[in-house]
Design an enzyme around this catalytic site. Structure first.
Site, short mmCIF file in Angstrom:
data_model
loop_
_atom_site.label_atom_id
_atom_site.label_comp_id
_atom_site.label_asym_id
_atom_site.label_seq_id
_atom_site.Cartn_x
_atom_site.Cartn_y
_atom_site.Cartn_z
N ASN A 40 -63.85 132.25 -26.30
CA ASN A 40 -62.74 133.20 -26.38
C ASN A 40 -62.05 133.12 -27.74
O ASN A 40 -61.70 134.15 -28.34
CB ASN A 40 -61.72 132.91 -25.28
CG ASN A 40 -62.21 133.28 -23.89
OD1 ASN A 40 -63.22 133.95 -23.74
ND2 ASN A 40 -61.48 132.83 -22.88
N ARG A 90 -54.53 139.50 -16.16
CA ARG A 90 -55.33 138.34 -16.55
C ARG A 90 -55.08 137.95 -18.00
O ARG A 90 -54.95 136.78 -18.32
CB ARG A 90 -56.83 138.65 -16.37
CG ARG A 90 -57.73 137.51 -16.87
CD ARG A 90 -59.19 137.83 -16.69
NE ARG A 90 -59.60 139.04 -17.39
CZ ARG A 90 -59.96 139.08 -18.68
NH1 ARG A 90 -59.91 137.99 -19.42
NH2 ARG A 90 -60.34 140.22 -19.23
N ARG A 119 -72.27 147.88 -21.47
CA ARG A 119 -72.92 146.58 -21.67
C ARG A 119 -73.90 146.37 -20.51
O ARG A 119 -73.48 146.35 -19.35
CB ARG A 119 -71.90 145.43 -21.65
CG ARG A 119 -70.81 145.53 -22.69
CD ARG A 119 -69.95 144.26 -22.69
NE ARG A 119 -68.65 144.48 -23.30
CZ ARG A 119 -68.42 144.50 -24.61
NH1 ARG A 119 -69.44 144.36 -25.44
NH2 ARG A 119 -67.21 144.69 -25.08
N TYR A 141 -67.86 138.26 -12.88
CA TYR A 141 -66.64 139.06 -13.00
C TYR A 141 -66.33 139.71 -11.66
O TYR A 141 -67.23 140.18 -10.96
CB TYR A 141 -66.82 140.18 -14.04
CG TYR A 141 -66.98 139.77 -15.47
CD1 TYR A 141 -67.20 138.44 -15.84
CD2 TYR A 141 -66.93 140.72 -16.49
CE1 TYR A 141 -67.35 138.09 -17.16
CE2 TYR A 141 -67.09 140.37 -17.82
CZ TYR A 141 -67.30 139.04 -18.15
OH TYR A 141 -67.47 138.69 -19.46
N ARG A 178 -68.29 146.75 -28.55
CA ARG A 178 -68.17 145.63 -29.48
C ARG A 178 -69.05 144.44 -29.07
O ARG A 178 -69.02 144.00 -27.94
CB ARG A 178 -66.71 145.18 -29.58
CG ARG A 178 -66.52 144.04 -30.59
CD ARG A 178 -65.07 143.65 -30.70
NE ARG A 178 -64.32 144.56 -31.54
CZ ARG A 178 -63.09 145.00 -31.26
NH1 ARG A 178 -62.52 144.65 -30.13
NH2 ARG A 178 -62.46 145.81 -32.08
N HIS A 218 -61.52 140.92 -13.37
CA HIS A 218 -61.83 142.01 -14.29
C HIS A 218 -61.50 143.39 -13.76
O HIS A 218 -61.36 144.34 -14.53
CB HIS A 218 -63.32 141.93 -14.66
CG HIS A 218 -63.74 142.84 -15.77
ND1 HIS A 218 -64.43 144.02 -15.55
CD2 HIS A 218 -63.57 142.74 -17.11
CE1 HIS A 218 -64.66 144.60 -16.72
NE2 HIS A 218 -64.16 143.85 -17.68
N HIS A 267 -66.00 154.28 -21.98
CA HIS A 267 -65.84 153.01 -21.28
C HIS A 267 -65.91 153.18 -19.77
O HIS A 267 -65.84 152.21 -19.02
CB HIS A 267 -64.50 152.39 -21.70
CG HIS A 267 -64.33 150.96 -21.31
ND1 HIS A 267 -63.39 150.55 -20.39
CD2 HIS A 267 -64.98 149.83 -21.71
CE1 HIS A 267 -63.47 149.23 -20.24
NE2 HIS A 267 -64.41 148.77 -21.03
#
Length: 688
Positions: free
Chosen positions: A45, A564, A375, A468, A405, A592, A435
């Protein structure tokens, strides 16, 4: 009250989140190896923080200085460096503590000075046959351009080659992408001991094998270091270039981008530090961190399962949604057509979604499939299904987000592979990242075309679906599927007007609808009607929405937040946010999913969304939130939210001080929300 006191800087809030991850490494109630893995998560992270948020802050400082303005960002930079330094010191202490605890459990992570004669011989053989082929020293001289050579976030050994009064330098890359970072050694007596060594220390031990025969030297000394680059890139537009070509070109910029952080072993000689700083063009705005002997702790995320079973989390087997297993249904489409299905990962298996897309790829009744990917897993079965569908004559459209990203390179690969298979691949418009988590399957049933839609909060990714928490809504409800169809039309033609009656779609109507729903809660509170707002988000930093929540609190609306990550809003400010309670949960799964709940005068509205409350998600991305129209499924989400807010084990307060204080249990029963949710969903998935 001064405006600066109404908001927490998002960068500091993010660091507070990562400190919650570090708390999990410190938590003695967590199994030992899981604690070691939390150190890896913290490190990973922090690497991303420096690539993205720290790098952005550095750019802001440079711009403000060029303009001659007094930069608040420079003051923030100092706060960040102070906070990271304190956390890193805690990290080092925790690592040493965990090494001792592992030794008590017969697991020994040893260094090159602790090897037995037998292990020394074994390591030389291992180096010769498995490692040497991946090692090529980079010699540092006047012409060496380390900014061009060095890989982002790789660990290197900086080696002193000492001959009399002369010292030369070289760098060795630790090839942890080719060879495991953790290597099991032959056991010594007592044989129950499990010795391991890090790849770094194998290279330290084998320095002679690397340099002997090529250099004359009296001594070799090795010190670890790594560099983190700015992850931003510019899309340099050229008339004849496609978006894929632009992205490929821009990613090459990232490979040689400016460093923003330089971490080195604390006892590295000052002369060597100076050489590396000069060669890496480290500026006064960059983070320069003297650290321990090891870097790239992100590899500890994959710390091996060694030792007893109680050193890792007790497994929670993925649950099947038994609705799909009923004998009356010939396939997944029959099940979804009869009623909406809600999956909640990682408690439910992701296999249901994979199987539905597999069925769609060869079902003669399926006419077309549309899906957007952001992703996907490395060996994506979803991509395979889309290729098979195209081969089977289906009309397949895949929307590939090339600007996801750190997944840009993978997505360029998938786009090429899909295009070669005859899939219609489309990309987002410049400045409008996609997204949303959607697919739409069109199926000929009798004289009708029936559409089946997926709206989710997370990616179509088999790997992250095991780690997640995310929702998938599968529906054949025409009110929703017709609007999902409109979203895909909007993606293909983003400048044509489009309206939605049910879905909340960024950047079309999300801000307006969210403001309207918050304002309605304010009006209801003022009229004495039931009011309330409950939000579960990854990040809450959009000032417009934060201000609206402050206004709701001031009007008596009770606001419950579970955030979160970053949270700019400050709860419990007198006269501002007295009615706002905010908590955060960090546990074995990464929280998530995004859920918005509005009391709505007693007729609760429940939304599942791909969008956090960040300006980019509301105004500059294509995001989709869906209302839950089925009362059973709505209640299921409400029950799960209630369990999360009842957590007395892993919940922390979000407060002005960024203290990460645990929510006190008091006289309440012990509730670890993620385990309780597993039991809740398991109770629902019982055979009739």
């Amino acid at each position: 009250m001064g405006q600066e006191k109404l908001y927490i800087e998002k960068e500091l809030s993010w660091l507070a989140f990562n400190e919650r991850v570090l708390q999990e490494a410190a938590d003695k109630s967590n199994p030992l190896i899981e604690r070691m893995r939390f150190l890896g998560i913290y490190s990973n992270n922090l690497d991303e923080f420096y690539k993205v948020r720290f790098a952005e802050l550095k750019r802001r400082i440079i711009i403000s200085e060029e303009q001659g303005s007094n930069s608040h960002s420079r003051h923030l930079l100092g706060k960040i460096q102070s906070r990271v330094l304190k956390a890193d010191q805690e990290f080092d202490g925790l690592y040493n503590e965990l090494l001792l605890e592992m030794a008590r459990n017969q697991i020994f992570l040893i260094n090159e000075r602790q090897l037995s004669v037998n292990q020394q011989s074994w390591l030389r053989h291992y180096f010769k046959h498995y490692l040497r082929q991946h090692i090529t020293p980079i010699l540092i001289n006047r012409e060496t351009d380390l900014v061009q050579f060095l890989k982002d976030d790789y660990t290197y050994l900086a080696v002193e080659i000492i001959r009399g009064d002369t010292i030369n330098y070289a760098l060795l890359e630790i090839p942890s992408d080719k060879v495991p970072r953790f290597v099991n050694l032959p056991p010594e007596t007592p044989r129950r001991r499990k010795p391991m060594i890090l790849l770094d220390n194998i290279l330290r031990y084998c320095l002679d094998d690397i340099f002997k025969g090529f250099f004359d030297y009296d001594a070799l000394n090795a010190y670890s270091m790594k560099m983190t680059r700015d992850a931003e890139y510019d899309l340099v537009h050229e008339m004849e270039s496609s978006l894929m070509e632009l992205m490929s070109s821009s990613l090459k910029q990232r490979l040689t981008a400016e460093p923003v952080r330089f971490v080195y072993q604390r006892d590295m000689p000052a002369a060597l530090v100076d050489v590396l700083r000069e060669k890496l063009t480290i500026s006064r705005y960059d983070s320069i961190v003297p650290g321990g002997r090891y870097h790239n702790f992100k590899d500890f995320i994959n710390f091996p399962n060694v030792g007893k079973a109680n050193l890792v989390n007790k497994p929670l087997p993925r649950l099947r949604h038994l609705w799909f297993d009923k004998e009356k249904f010939r396939n997944g489409f029959d099940a979804i057509r009869e009623r909406d299905v809600l999956l909640y990962y990682p408690y439910h298996t992701f296999e249901h979604v994979l199987e539905l897309l597999r069925q769609a790829s060869f079902d003669p009744s399926v006419l077309a499939i549309k899906i957007n990917i952001y992703r996907v897993a490395k060996d994506s079965r979803i991509i395979d299904s889309m290729i098979h569908a195209a081969h089977n004559g289906k009309k397949v459209t895949v929307v590939v987000e090339l600007q996801a990203r750190f997944d840009e390179e993978a997505n360029i690969h998938w786009a090429k592979r899909l295009t070669e298979a005859g899939v219609h691949v489309i990309f987002s418009a410049p400045g409008l990242k996609i997204h949303a988590k959607l697919f739409l399957i069109s199926r000929k049933e009798g004289d009708d075309v029936v559409r089946y839609a997926h709206i989710g909060t997370g990616n179509f990714n088999e790997k992250t679906a095991r780690l997640y928490t995310d929702y998938s809504l599968l529906t054949a409800d025409a009110r929703i599927t017709n609007e999902v169809r409109r979203v895909f039309n909007f993606i293909e033609n983003p400048y044509r007007p489009v309206t939605f009656d049910y879905l909340m779609v960024s950047p079309q109507n999300s801000r307006r609808l969210l403001y309207e729903m918050i304002d309605r809660e304010i009006a209801n509170a003022q009229q004495g009607l039931p009011s309330g707002i409950t939000l579960k988000l990854n990040n809450l930093v959009d000032k417009g929405l934060v201000d609206r929540l402050y206004a709701a609190s001031g009007s008596g609306v009770q606001v419950n937040l579970l955030v979160r990550g970053m949270c700019s809003l400050i709860p419990q400010l007198e006269g501002i946010s007295d009615n706002i309670r905010a908590i955060s949960i960090v546990d074995r799964y990464l929280e998530h999913d995004r859920v918005y709940i509005f009391e709505n005068g007693g007729d609760k509205q429940v939304w599942l969304s791909s969008a956090d409350w960040m300006t980019r998600n509301i105004d500059y991305r294509i995001e989709v939130a869906t209302p839950i129209l089925d009362p059973r499924l709505k209640q299921r989400v409400l029950d799960i939210i209630d369990i999360l807010f009842s957590d007395t084990v892993k919940a922390r307060f979000i407060d002005k001080e960024l203290s990460n204080r645990y929510v006190p249990r008091g006289n309440r029963r012990k509730v670890q929300a993620q385990l309780a949710i597993y039991d809740y969903i398991k109770s629902l998935e019982q055979p009739d």
